[in-house]
Design an enzyme around this catalytic site. Structure first.
Site, short mmCIF file in Angstrom:
data_model
loop_
_atom_site.label_atom_id
_atom_site.label_comp_id
_atom_site.label_asym_id
_atom_site.label_seq_id
_atom_site.Cartn_x
_atom_site.Cartn_y
_atom_site.Cartn_z
N VAL A 1 0.83 -1.21 0.00
CA VAL A 1 0.00 0.00 0.00
C VAL A 1 0.87 1.26 0.00
O VAL A 1 0.63 2.19 -0.79
CB VAL A 1 -0.98 0.01 1.21
CG1 VAL A 1 -1.85 1.24 1.17
CG2 VAL A 1 -1.83 -1.25 1.21
N GLY B 1 -5.76 -4.72 -2.72
CA GLY B 1 -4.70 -4.54 -3.70
C GLY B 1 -4.16 -3.13 -3.67
O GLY B 1 -4.74 -2.21 -3.09
N LYS C 1 -13.45 -5.01 9.73
CA LYS C 1 -14.11 -4.01 8.86
C LYS C 1 -15.59 -3.85 9.24
O LYS C 1 -16.12 -2.73 9.25
CB LYS C 1 -13.99 -4.46 7.40
CG LYS C 1 -12.54 -4.42 6.89
CD LYS C 1 -12.43 -5.16 5.57
CE LYS C 1 -11.02 -5.09 5.01
NZ LYS C 1 -10.81 -6.02 3.89
P1 NAP Z 1 3.05 -4.93 3.59
O1 NAP Z 1 3.17 -5.05 2.12
O2 NAP Z 1 3.45 -6.07 4.44
O3 NAP Z 1 3.86 -3.63 4.04
C1 NAP Z 1 4.10 -3.31 5.38
C2 NAP Z 1 5.23 -2.27 5.44
O4 NAP Z 1 5.43 -1.89 6.79
C3 NAP Z 1 6.56 -2.79 4.90
O5 NAP Z 1 7.22 -1.79 4.17
C4 NAP Z 1 7.35 -3.10 6.17
O6 NAP Z 1 8.73 -2.94 6.02
C5 NAP Z 1 6.81 -2.02 7.11
N1 NAP Z 1 6.93 -2.42 8.50
C6 NAP Z 1 6.32 -3.46 9.11
N2 NAP Z 1 6.69 -3.52 10.41
C7 NAP Z 1 7.55 -2.52 10.60
C8 NAP Z 1 8.30 -2.07 11.73
N3 NAP Z 1 8.22 -2.69 12.90
N4 NAP Z 1 9.09 -0.98 11.58
C9 NAP Z 1 9.18 -0.36 10.39
N5 NAP Z 1 8.50 -0.73 9.28
C10 NAP Z 1 7.71 -1.80 9.40
O7 NAP Z 1 1.54 -4.60 4.00
P2 NAP Z 1 0.44 -3.87 3.13
O8 NAP Z 1 -0.31 -4.90 2.34
O9 NAP Z 1 0.99 -2.69 2.44
O10 NAP Z 1 -0.58 -3.42 4.28
C11 NAP Z 1 -0.33 -2.29 5.08
C12 NAP Z 1 -1.60 -1.92 5.84
O11 NAP Z 1 -2.65 -1.68 4.91
C13 NAP Z 1 -2.13 -3.02 6.76
O12 NAP Z 1 -2.73 -2.40 7.88
C14 NAP Z 1 -3.19 -3.71 5.91
O13 NAP Z 1 -4.19 -4.33 6.69
C15 NAP Z 1 -3.76 -2.52 5.18
N6 NAP Z 1 -4.42 -2.81 3.91
C16 NAP Z 1 -3.81 -3.55 2.96
C17 NAP Z 1 -4.47 -3.75 1.76
C18 NAP Z 1 -3.87 -4.57 0.66
O14 NAP Z 1 -4.58 -4.85 -0.33
N7 NAP Z 1 -2.61 -4.97 0.73
C19 NAP Z 1 -5.71 -3.18 1.52
C20 NAP Z 1 -6.30 -2.42 2.53
C21 NAP Z 1 -5.65 -2.24 3.72
P3 NAP Z 1 9.57 -3.90 5.02
O15 NAP Z 1 9.10 -3.57 3.64
O16 NAP Z 1 11.00 -3.53 5.23
O17 NAP Z 1 9.24 -5.29 5.43
N1 HSE Z 2 -6.54 -8.51 2.97
C1 HSE Z 2 -7.59 -7.58 2.74
C2 HSE Z 2 -8.62 -8.19 1.83
C3 HSE Z 2 -7.00 -6.33 2.14
O1 HSE Z 2 -8.31 -9.20 1.18
O2 HSE Z 2 -9.73 -7.69 1.76
C4 HSE Z 2 -8.02 -5.24 1.95
O3 HSE Z 2 -8.45 -4.74 3.16
#
Ligand code: NAP
Ligand code: HSE
Length: 446
Positions: A20, A310, A211
């Site tokens: 994200v 995504g 959610k």
């Molecule tokens: P992700 O790809 O795992 O990215 C997490 C990021 O946070 C990475 O850059 C990681 O660093 C960093 N991080 C984690 N722990 C850390 C720490 N202790 N200190 C410093 N940096 C740290 O996760 P994501 O999918 O982007 O999701 C992020 C948030 O958005 C979550 O709350 C998730 O629920 C929400 N979300 C995600 C989606 C989706 O479709 N992916 C949709 C809606 C909401 P590194 O890169 O170095 O590991």
């Molecule tokens: N893991 C979550 C999903 C990301 O699949 O809906 C979006 O919030």
């Protein structure tokens, strides 16, 4: 926020530069000029925070802007807007509260954090003049938070039903349409960045629960505790069930259902895989798409559909919040609900009591694997009769080679408590070869 003669400078900090976080900066940087002209500001990325600074990333930024200590960014006086996009609830919670206490705007996609610490966060924002934005936390590309707080605010919602976990919907859709195994499709969902770092959040229904709690709070002012809800994931749903559901005229979708009976003062919240009639709009929401149908006393039923997970859909919601935050920072916007309003919202929920299992009525689909022997289904029907569970339809499939039968049936509405008692009895039957699969059948009437 610093200002020059021509424009204000807005400093942005991004904690978490994964799926994200990178998406936000990629799209914001691409449209930055247009955004700056529209808003009359200069947007500057002050820094990002990650766990591993050496990781290869899709979006490149100068090394000097990459940090591993979040406080370096939170405390930087140039940072007006902090995007918390790291996930988790402990460190993310500390960072959020620290930034809000410094009067900053915090933007998040972190539904788990809001669900667990929403009250504390809204209060901190209200008390210290910070701003908290969370459109990206529910249903990615669908502006559901704004819809509840603004566009549909005239309504009292008797029912909100949604497909709000993109991963589950992606899995169920591809299993059904392509006959693929759960594991194969899960692998693709991970690659596409849909799945949470802790994937049990998606697969066991917890992400949808987080959610749904946010939607319930915005609709009813009540933070619904986990113990008062039904939370189930999709791990037990097989390709066979998806096909059997078709035979009954349904598709299987992972649903979040929030109901409020205003006359009785009762509320229910559940997330579970359910059979939904083929002709319903939500039955046709496929892949990573989310869909939410809201039934309000003024508007009737409104259904919103869009990508639910995504990088791009989520970035779109975060960037929308960044624009709102800039407007608030400029003092130029009328923000519909202030942080104080949001913190006070909880008083609205005082009149709603969570329904008990004796008060929730649902139709069910049951699938039994039975020994292929006379009298075995009679035992199942005896238990159903004892619990006053009335059967609507039955389809039986024989597997002559293994001397087993699959017995599927749907019921008329019964209480959750009666079904729970029946399930306990089924588990004791020696002729039932494995615990029966039980899915709810969604119908607007129950
Ligand atoms: P992700 O790809 O795992 O990215 C997490 C990021 O946070 C990475 O850059 C990681 O660093 C960093 N991080 C984690 N722990 C850390 C720490 N202790 N200190 C410093 N940096 C740290 O996760 P994501 O999918 O982007 O999701 C992020 C948030 O958005 C979550 O709350 C998730 O629920 C929400 N979300 C995600 C989606 C989706 O479709 N992916 C949709 C809606 C909401 P590194 O890169 O170095 O590991
Ligand atoms: N893991 C979550 C999903 C990301 O699949 O809906 C979006 O919030």
């Amino acid at each position: 926020m610093s200002s020059s003669a021509s424009s204000l400078k807005i400093g942005l900090g991004i904690i978490g530069f994964g799926t994200v976080g990178q998406g936000v900066w990629k799209h914001l940087a691409a449209n930055k000029r247009q955004m700056e002209v529209r808003l009359g500001v200069k947007i500057e990325l002050i820094g990002v925070c990650v766990r591993d600074p050496d990781k290869k990333r899709e979006v490149q930024i100068p090394g000097t802007q990459i940090h591993t200590d979040p406080n370096k960014i939170v405390d930087d006086p140039r940072v007006n807007i902090l995007c918390e996009l790291m996930g988790g609830t402990t460190l993310a919670g500390d960072i959020t509260l620290r930034a809000l206490r410094l009067g900053k705007a915090v933007i998040t996609a972190n539904k788990a954090l809001i669900c667990e610490h929403g009250t504390k966060i809204f209060e901190a924002a209200s008390k210290h003049g910070g701003q908290y934005f969370f459109e990206a936390s529910v249903a990615g590309g669908i502006p559901i938070i704004k819809s509840l707080r603004e566009g549909l605010v005239a309504n009292r919602f008797s029912e909100i039903v949604g497909i709000i976990n993109g991963t589950c919907n992606y899995l169920l859709t591809r299993m059904e349409k392509e006959g693929l195994s759960y594991e194969t499709v899960l692998h693709d969902a991970r690659r596409l960045g849909y799945v949470e770092a802790d994937e049990s959040l998606d697969l066991d229904g917890v992400d949808a629960y987080h959610k749904a709690v946010i939607l319930a709070f915005l609709a009813h002012g009540k933070w619904v505790p986990r113990k008062s809800t039904l939370v189930e994931g999709i791990r037990n749903v097989t390709l066979e069930d998806i096909r059997r559901a078709h035979d009954f005229g349904y598709r299987i979708k992972h649903l979040a259902v929030i109901r409020r009976n205003f006359a009785k003062g009762l509320m229910t919240l559940g997330v579970y895989p359910a059979l939904i009639p083929l002709d319903k709009v939500l039955a046709r929401v496929d892949g990573v798409y989310n869909g939410i149908s809201l039934t309000g006393d003024v508007v009737g039923t409104t259904t919103l559909v869009g990508r639910g997970a995504g990088q791009d859909a989520t970035a779109s919601a975060v960037i929308g919040d960044i624009v709102d935050a800039i407007r608030v920072l400029k003092g130029s916007a009328f923000h519909f609900l202030t942080q104080t309003d949001l913190a006070a919202y909880a008083t609205l929920g005082a009149s709603a009591r969570m329904a008990t299992l004796e008060e929730i009525h649902t139709s069910f689909y049951l699938r039994f694997k039975l020994r292929d022997k006379h009298g075995v289904s009679a035992e199942v029907y005896r238990i159903l009769a004892e619990e006053k569970i009335s059967v609507a339809r039955v389809i039986q499939y024989e597997h002559a080679a293994t001397r087993q039968g699959t017995h599927t049936l749907s019921t008329h509405p019964v209480t959750e408590a009666a079904m729970e008692r029946a399930l306990r009895k089924f588990r004791k039957l020696r002729t039932v070869l494995e615990p029966p699969l039980v899915l709810r059948i969604f119908s607007p009437e129950n």
